[in-house]
Structures are given as structure tokens and as C-alpha cells.
Design a protein around this motif. Structure first.
Motif: not given
Ligand code: HPA
Length: 273
Positions: A185-194
Motif C-alpha cells: 500500500y503506497w501513501l500519497t498525501k492528496g489532496p487530489s487523486y494521483e
């Protein structure tokens, strides 16, 4: 370094005064998975809006409650209404439910989330047990939260996911005949989708699913010695992997579709713990 004990003493005390029991297992419900709280016996629900310093969850599908519930003779604390970075909250605010659970002497944490499928073999509706996580982009925030003062704490994320807890979740999936994927599982902080370019990079670097929560909760939980595992509901193909435009609505709709399997998997896992 932040001192969560001092910062949230009042919050914890307000919860502690109201609880019917000390929970054994804390379950954090992800986007669209909040209905699980209604599928077990609720003994006491505390609206998070009634708690001092508790952040307000602004996301559709995230009700703000801490439920103290029972299932299969196990005492549960169910967190309905997660707190996210992309709502503008800090890491110490995001891990507050885990802090509260630990202060109530809860030792087992099951984190759940909605995630985009990066692995080309995954499809919307699949469930995935995290085999590992990538939180490389929140190291700075984690250092301020966990600190670098103790070698033991610095090493503790090596215990995530808990082998023992993961094994029980795997066993539950076999017993319930539910396909359970495993992956990073890879975290992106957002706020938008990748963007599709970001997903291409994540894929090259070994990510199987992508989402905007969970990793900091897992690292924090592991750092204070709690047994932790994470289950993702793959709600959509990650950006660029399908011609369809990504939306929160799609995330909620797929979670709705898979919620029966999710419920069976989590309930059986609770039975086996
Ligand atoms: N990206 C990030 N977070 C998500 C996604 C996604 O594709 N789906 C559900 N949560």
C-alpha cells in the motif's frame, strides 16, 4: 517532538469517562466502509464532535463516531470517520484515534481503507491485505511525531504488518472463501487523486495499491507496540489505468458493492483473533 499525551489528555479523559469497557481490537473504517459499524452490537457510541480537540471529518461517507461494540465476545472500538491529511489536518491529528485506542489499553489495530489498484492484476472490488507499506513521503512528519529518541521506536515499524494478525486475516479469507490479494500500500498525501505519471512511478517502485491514509496510523501504532494490519478495498483502477475518470463517487459505489465480503472478512478475522 510532539507530546500526544499532553496534547490530547483532555480528549482521552473525556472518552475514558464514557466507555463501557476497555477495547481489545480497534478497527478504523475506510471510505465507504463505515456501514460495518452497524453490523455488530453497539454498546456505546461517542460522537467525535462532542470530544475536545477532536478534528471534524469533512469527507463524504465518513461519520464521526467512536463506537464501543461487541462481536464474537470481543470488545471493539470502531472508528467511523477517519481524519486525513487532505482535509488539512496534521499527522498528530490523523493518528488521534490510534492514540486514544492505545490509551484505553487496546493492543490490536485493524486499519481499513479504500485504495486505487496499481497492480494490473487487481480489479475494483478486490480486497488486499497489506504486505508492506510505502510512506517515504511522510518521513519528516513522522520524525516530529515519533521522534528519534529511542532506537526501539525507530526499529519498530519493522514489525508492521504483524505476522500473527496477518495470518489470522489470511485464515479468515480462506474460511470465508474470499479472494484476498496481498501487496504494498503506497501513501500519497492528496489532496487530489494521483496523476497517471505518478501512478506509473509508483508501479515501477513496487506499489500495488495507492491511497491517502493508513501508513502514518500503522507506523504510529507499530511504534507504540500495537499489533497492526491493514486491509484495502480496491475501489478503482488507479489513474491512467482505465479510461474512466476517477471520482470519490466511484470509490463509494465500489465500496458499497464489496461491503458484504468486507464484513464477512473482518468478522471472521475478529473471531479468529
Ligand atoms: N488514489 C488515492 N486514494 C484513493 C484512490 C486512488 O485511486 N481510490 C480510493 N482512495
Amino acid at each position: 517532538m510532539l507530546n500526544l499525551n499532553a496534547k490530547y489528555r483532555n480528549t482521552v479523559e473525556t472518552v475514558a469517562k464514557q466507555i463501557p469497557f476497555e477495547p481489545e481490537i480497534c478497527i478504523v473504517l475506510g471510505s465507504g466502509l463505515g456501514d460495518f459499524a452497524e453490523k455488530v452490537e453497539t454498546i456505546k457510541s461517542i460522537a467525535t464532535s462532542s470530544l475536545p480537540q477532536y478534528p471534524i471529518s469533512t469527507v463524504q461517507g465518513h461519520h464521526g463516531f467512536l463506537h464501543f461494540s461487541k462481536y464474537a465476545d470481543k470488545k471493539l472500538m470502531i472508528v467511523q470517520g477517519r481524519i486525513h491529511f487532505y482535509e488539512g489536518y496534521s499527522i498528530s491529528q490523523c493518528v488521534l484515534p490510534i492514540h486514544i485506542a492505545s490509551k484505553l489499553n487496546c493492543c490490536i489495530i485493524i486499519l481499513t481503507n479504500a485504495a486505487g489498484g496499481v497492480n494490473p492484476n487487481f480489479k475494483p472490488g478486490d480486497l488486499m491485505l497489506a504486505s508492506s507499506m510505502n510512506g517515504i513521503n511522510i518521513k519528516k512528519e513522522l520524525a516530529s511525531l515519533i521522534g528519534l529518541t529511542s532506537l526501539e521506536k525507530r526499529n519498530s515499524f519493522l514489525d508492521f504488518p504483524s505476522k500473527d494478525l496477518s495470518e489470522k486475516i489470511r485464515k479468515a479469507s480462506l474460511e470465508e472463501k474470499i479472494l484476498l490479494r496481498e501487496g504494498v500500500y503506497w501513501l500519497t498525501k492528496g489532496p487530489s487523486y494521483e496523476t497517471p505519471a505518478e501512478i506509473k512511478m509508483i508501479s515501477k517502485f513496487g506499489g500495488d495499491a495507492v491511497g491517502m491514509s493508513t501508513v502514518h496510523e500503522a507506523i504510529y501504532a507499530a511504534s507504540i507496540g500495537l499489533k497492526t494490519a491493514s486491509i484495502s478495498c480496491i475501489t478503482n483502477f488507479a489513474a491512467g489505468l482505465s479510461p474512466q475518470k476517477l471520482s470519490h463517487q466511484e470509490v463509494i459505489e465500489t465500496a458499497e458493492m464489496v461491503k458484504k465480503d468486507f464484513e464477512r472478512l473482518v468478522k471472521k478475522s475478529i473471531e479468529l483473533i
